[in-house]
Scaffold this motif. Structure first.
Motif, PDB file in Angstrom:
ATOM      1  N   ASP A 195       0.877  17.702   4.196  1.00 46.49           N
ATOM      2  CA  ASP A 195       1.799  17.036   3.419  1.00 46.49           C
ATOM      3  C   ASP A 195       2.422  15.152   4.774  1.00 46.49           C
ATOM      4  N   GLN A 215       0.926  -1.094   0.287  1.00 42.37           N
ATOM      5  CA  GLN A 215      -0.080  -0.073  -0.422  1.00 42.37           C
ATOM      6  C   GLN A 215       1.049   1.055  -0.149  1.00 42.37           C
ATOM      7  N   ARG A 227      -1.889  10.227  15.293  1.00 40.82           N
ATOM      8  CA  ARG A 227      -1.624  11.439  14.274  1.00 40.82           C
ATOM      9  C   ARG A 227      -1.806  12.956  14.512  1.00 40.82           C
ATOM     10  N   LYS A 273       0.931  15.123  11.919  1.00 44.13           N
ATOM     11  CA  LYS A 273       0.483  16.224  11.563  1.00 44.13           C
ATOM     12  C   LYS A 273       1.516  17.437  11.574  1.00 44.13           C
ATOM     13  N   LYS A 277      -0.947   7.592   3.774  1.00 41.72           N
ATOM     14  CA  LYS A 277      -1.058   8.682   4.552  1.00 41.72           C
ATOM     15  C   LYS A 277      -2.499   8.008   5.426  1.00 41.72           C
ATOM     16  N   ASN A 278      -3.383   7.191   5.320  1.00 37.40           N
ATOM     17  CA  ASN A 278      -4.316   6.362   6.622  1.00 37.40           C
ATOM     18  C   ASN A 278      -3.629   5.104   6.980  1.00 37.40           C
ATOM     19  N   ASP A 279      -2.308   5.371   7.519  1.00 33.68           N
ATOM     20  CA  ASP A 279      -1.578   3.875   7.525  1.00 33.68           C
ATOM     21  C   ASP A 279      -2.743   4.121   9.058  1.00 33.68           C
ATOM     22  N   PRO A 280      -3.143   2.638   9.284  1.00 32.45           N
ATOM     23  CA  PRO A 280      -3.490   1.880  10.344  1.00 32.45           C
ATOM     24  C   PRO A 280      -3.175   2.450  11.462  1.00 32.45           C
ATOM     25  N   LYS A 309       5.708   5.158   2.815  1.00 34.49           N
ATOM     26  CA  LYS A 309       4.362   6.030   3.880  1.00 34.49           C
ATOM     27  C   LYS A 309       3.434   5.872   3.209  1.00 34.49           C
ATOM     28  N   PHE A 347       2.759  13.101   7.591  1.00 33.14           N
ATOM     29  CA  PHE A 347       2.238  12.122   7.588  1.00 33.14           C
ATOM     30  C   PHE A 347       3.271  10.659   7.551  1.00 33.14           C
ATOM     31  N   GLU A 404       1.955   4.196  -0.386  1.00 36.04           N
ATOM     32  CA  GLU A 404       2.076   5.738  -1.313  1.00 36.04           C
ATOM     33  C   GLU A 404       2.977   6.715  -1.506  1.00 36.04           C
ATOM     34  N   ARG A 438      -4.129   7.384  17.688  1.00 35.92           N
ATOM     35  CA  ARG A 438      -5.487   8.790  17.761  1.00 35.92           C
ATOM     36  C   ARG A 438      -4.237  10.316  18.326  1.00 35.92           C
TER      37      ARG A 438
END
Length: 219
Positions: free
Chosen positions: A217, A96, A117, A121, A107-110, A105, A219, A98, A114
């Protein structure tokens, strides 16, 4: 067959002026790291509390083996922004990726928590690297230190990134960060090595400060 990119090979400069630059740069690094650690100590305490509240069993700090100047390995420190077993889950996510080239890397790395994130950021997760700067593993400005597995894929051209001490921030971070591909990152790092100076470093630091909060950008 190795790929050849358009920017010319960099030959390390061992002139007297380069030695003066490195001496002044080290003084700036030590003073900057000490001042930063002192000034940001309340931030360290608050972030540590939130990390522990979300995941009491995991450590506050995360360290990872990175490659520094002349391919020397060192431990790079960060605030932990992922679940405790993040490294064990990496193999399941490699497809996955990107980011192009020898980087990973998504973006929505599980695996990201919280609080993780938020600190990613705002780049707050990078603040413990001030300790690396104080130790001399890193500088305030320079190419980002890659992972061992990434360097294993480098060509001789790309290994020119490793001619200097890696940095907390650099030309790549202030030029688009994750929106810039691997090849472009290498070009930016080589350009920095070729042109580096105290005024150039200060310019990058000031631009980094302006971008620190709300970096879209990161992440």
């Amino acid at each position: 067959m190795e790929k050849h990119l358009p920017y010319p090979h960099v030959v390390p400069n061992h002139t007297r002026s380069d030695k003066l630059y490195l001496f002044i740069k080290r003084i700036m690094d030590v003073m900057g790291a000490l001042f930063g650690l002192l000034l940001l100590s309340p931030v360290f305490a608050v972030v540590a509390i939130f990390i522990k509240l979300e995941d009491p069993r995991g450590p506050v700090f995360f360290h990872q083996i990175r490659i520094g100047k002349n391919e020397k390995e060192f431990k790079m420190f960060k605030f932990r922004s992922m679940v405790s077993n993040a490294e064990d889950l990496l193999d399941q996510l490699l497809d996955q990726n990107e980011v192009s080239g020898a980087m990973f890397k998504i973006k929505n790395d599980p695996r990201i928590t919280r609080i993780g994130r938020f600190i990613r950021k705002t780049s707050v997760d990078e603040l413990p690297q001030l300790w690396n700067v104080l130790r001399g593993d890193m500088s305030m400005v320079g190419p980002r230190p890659p992972l061992v597995r990434e360097v294993a894929e480098y060509t001789s051209y790309e290994k020119q990134r490793l001619l200097v001490i890696p940095g907390c921030t650099g030309l790549w971070q202030v030029s688009g960060r994750n929106s810039v591909g691997f090849k472009e990152m290498v070009e930016l790092d080589i350009r920095y090595i070729d042109r580096r100076s105290i005024s150039y470093d200060i310019k990058i630091i000031l631009k980094t400060i302006r971008m620190l909060f709300g970096a879209k950008d990161a992440f």
